[in-house]
Write an enzyme that holds these catalytic residues in place. Sequence first.
Site, PDB file in Angstrom:
ATOM      1  N   ARG A   1       0.831  -1.210   0.000  1.00  0.00           N
ATOM      2  CA  ARG A   1       0.000   0.000   0.000  1.00  0.00           C
ATOM      3  C   ARG A   1       0.863   1.256   0.000  1.00  0.00           C
ATOM      4  O   ARG A   1       0.455   2.304  -0.501  1.00  0.00           O
ATOM      5  CB  ARG A   1      -0.976   0.007   1.183  1.00  0.00           C
ATOM      6  CG  ARG A   1      -0.334   0.022   2.545  1.00  0.00           C
ATOM      7  CD  ARG A   1      -1.364   0.124   3.672  1.00  0.00           C
ATOM      8  NE  ARG A   1      -0.787  -0.264   4.950  1.00  0.00           N
ATOM      9  CZ  ARG A   1      -1.308  -0.003   6.133  1.00  0.00           C
ATOM     10  NH1 ARG A   1      -2.457   0.658   6.215  1.00  0.00           N
ATOM     11  NH2 ARG A   1      -0.743  -0.406   7.245  1.00  0.00           N
TER      12      ARG A   1
ATOM     13  N   GLU B   1     -19.430   3.448  -0.018  1.00  0.00           N
ATOM     14  CA  GLU B   1     -18.732   2.790  -1.124  1.00  0.00           C
ATOM     15  C   GLU B   1     -19.521   2.831  -2.429  1.00  0.00           C
ATOM     16  O   GLU B   1     -18.971   3.054  -3.509  1.00  0.00           O
ATOM     17  CB  GLU B   1     -18.442   1.321  -0.776  1.00  0.00           C
ATOM     18  CG  GLU B   1     -17.354   1.124   0.263  1.00  0.00           C
ATOM     19  CD  GLU B   1     -17.853   1.305   1.688  1.00  0.00           C
ATOM     20  OE1 GLU B   1     -19.073   1.491   1.893  1.00  0.00           O
ATOM     21  OE2 GLU B   1     -17.018   1.281   2.609  1.00  0.00           O
TER      22      GLU B   1
END
Lengths: 289, 310
Positions: free
Chosen positions: B9, B57
């Site tokens: 990440r 989302e």
Amino acid sequence: MSNIGSRTKRGGKMKNVSVEELKERAKELRKTALTMIYEAQSGHPGGALSAADLVAALYYRELNINPKEPRWPERDRFILSKGHACPIQYAALGRLGYFEESHLHTLRQEGSILQGHPDMKKCPGIDISTGSLGQGLSCGVGMALAAKRRGEDYRVFVLTGDGELDEGQIWEAVMAASAWKLDNLTMMIDNNRLQLDGPCEQLIPHLNLTQKMREFGFETYEIDGNDMGEIVETLDKIKASKTGRPKCINARTVKGKGVSYMEDQLGWHGMAPDEEQYRTAMEELERGL
Amino acid sequence: MGENKRATRDGFGDAILEIGKTNPDIYVVDIDIGKSCKTGAFSKELPAQHVNVGIAEQNGAGVAAGLATTGIIPFVVTYAVFGSLRMGEQIRQEVCYPNLNVKIACSHGGVTPANDGASHQSIEDMGVYRTIPNMTVMMPADYYAAKALVKEAANTYGPMYLRFTRDAVPVIYDENTKFEIGKAKRLTEGRDVAMIAIGDTVHLALEAQKELEKAGISARVLDMHTLKPLDEKAVLDCVRDIGRIITVEDHNILNGLGSAVCEIAAEAGDAKVKRVGIQDQFGMSAPYERLLEINGITVEHLVALAKQEW
């Protein structure tokens, strides 16, 4: 990658259309949409007919668009979030010259540009593919946000159903539109009070919808969505508004509007008329109820 | 192999800031976990290219689709489990179906959100996206692979899903290593067994290969960083040259890399495949390495498997 085009105004040619003429256009769209559904023996007449007046007002008067250049970057956007009502949009696109009118006889057929639900890759003039309910407003929020970020002045109109407001994503999008002060976004609710399994009121009532939208931060209008005069007046007010807020038109409509046996009837959500019903419907639409 | 360990990440966070500075059409759509997904610097340095939709989302997916219709290249950033399943249908309908240029960039892939427990571990995501037309699915093996593949993704049109680790994994490449979407990297040559791995398990395959070498077994190791489109030629080469393939992944053995390799091998009809991965079971709060161990995703298991007759 950038597809920002020339900044010349190339749309905006169809502004001074009278209410009377818009009524004629709406009638024509209703007849075209119903013919498409009849020929296909498949489709959703109820929600197409309820939305006809809103769609006619947008396409023939309000939207800054150019049928010769469907992807013109500065065009106003229209999203049919209640994608199943697409025959009414296809009728408008076909009549305006986005594609050859012969396509209007191919609804829902294999290879057609006129899919059962709008497909932006196949049909010119579709700004985003829809069909799964509750998603169009989010896409409209994205488009309106892009305009703000890039200093473009196009506007975005999203037509939702009222049953569709059951979807949680709608409220996520409403909150974002309000938070980001997207005054270039207009949400139009085709409030025909019926969804597939029954009256909205008996399934999941939306309660004081207009008030709710106002409290979510929208500038709200509650109108008769089958009254062309009111629609035009409201769109004018929205255009002139300086509140800096996103707009919502809660348009009370009649499902199946214009056909006696379809009006306010649950059964005509997703059913095609037979030959006799079709003939009756066309007569009624022509002369008016 | 380097001694360093870094979460992939971090590679995403560094790369997205770099490319965002050179291309104003690169946007980040955060879903309230930007800091955790390493977009904090991007949001501070490039606020005009940054959007945060809050904990929403589904809306994030739709907003990204709307942005993409105007030529913007949005990276939707969240955890893998939410970026696949919580917004999966929105991505299918509004991104994959109209083939829009939206990237879903997710941290917390596989069991790397270890102590968060099963709710945050993502073992189904690549399988879900693998079955949606137009979608590309990738998981880089280390920090540098992540940086390189994020840049490749930004420069290549189409819907893409990129999956990163929360936890640090060993660095195996360097700044100059080149990656091509859809092209496996053959890290070692070998005759006796092939190990095809993806993401945080590539280094396990490399370690196993060294152990096997000591035992006189020669293993070919592939970094299959792109699950879809799968590098079928690289798989077929393993089928024809070796005939014994072990797949390794931090994902359910159903519908991930193991399944994808089995499909190719079965059609070729000339190889045996053993799948190492999450054993179709939910995880729990536990150390990352322990969760891998519970599922047999270890160097020891790979070595033992390679030595067995099958």
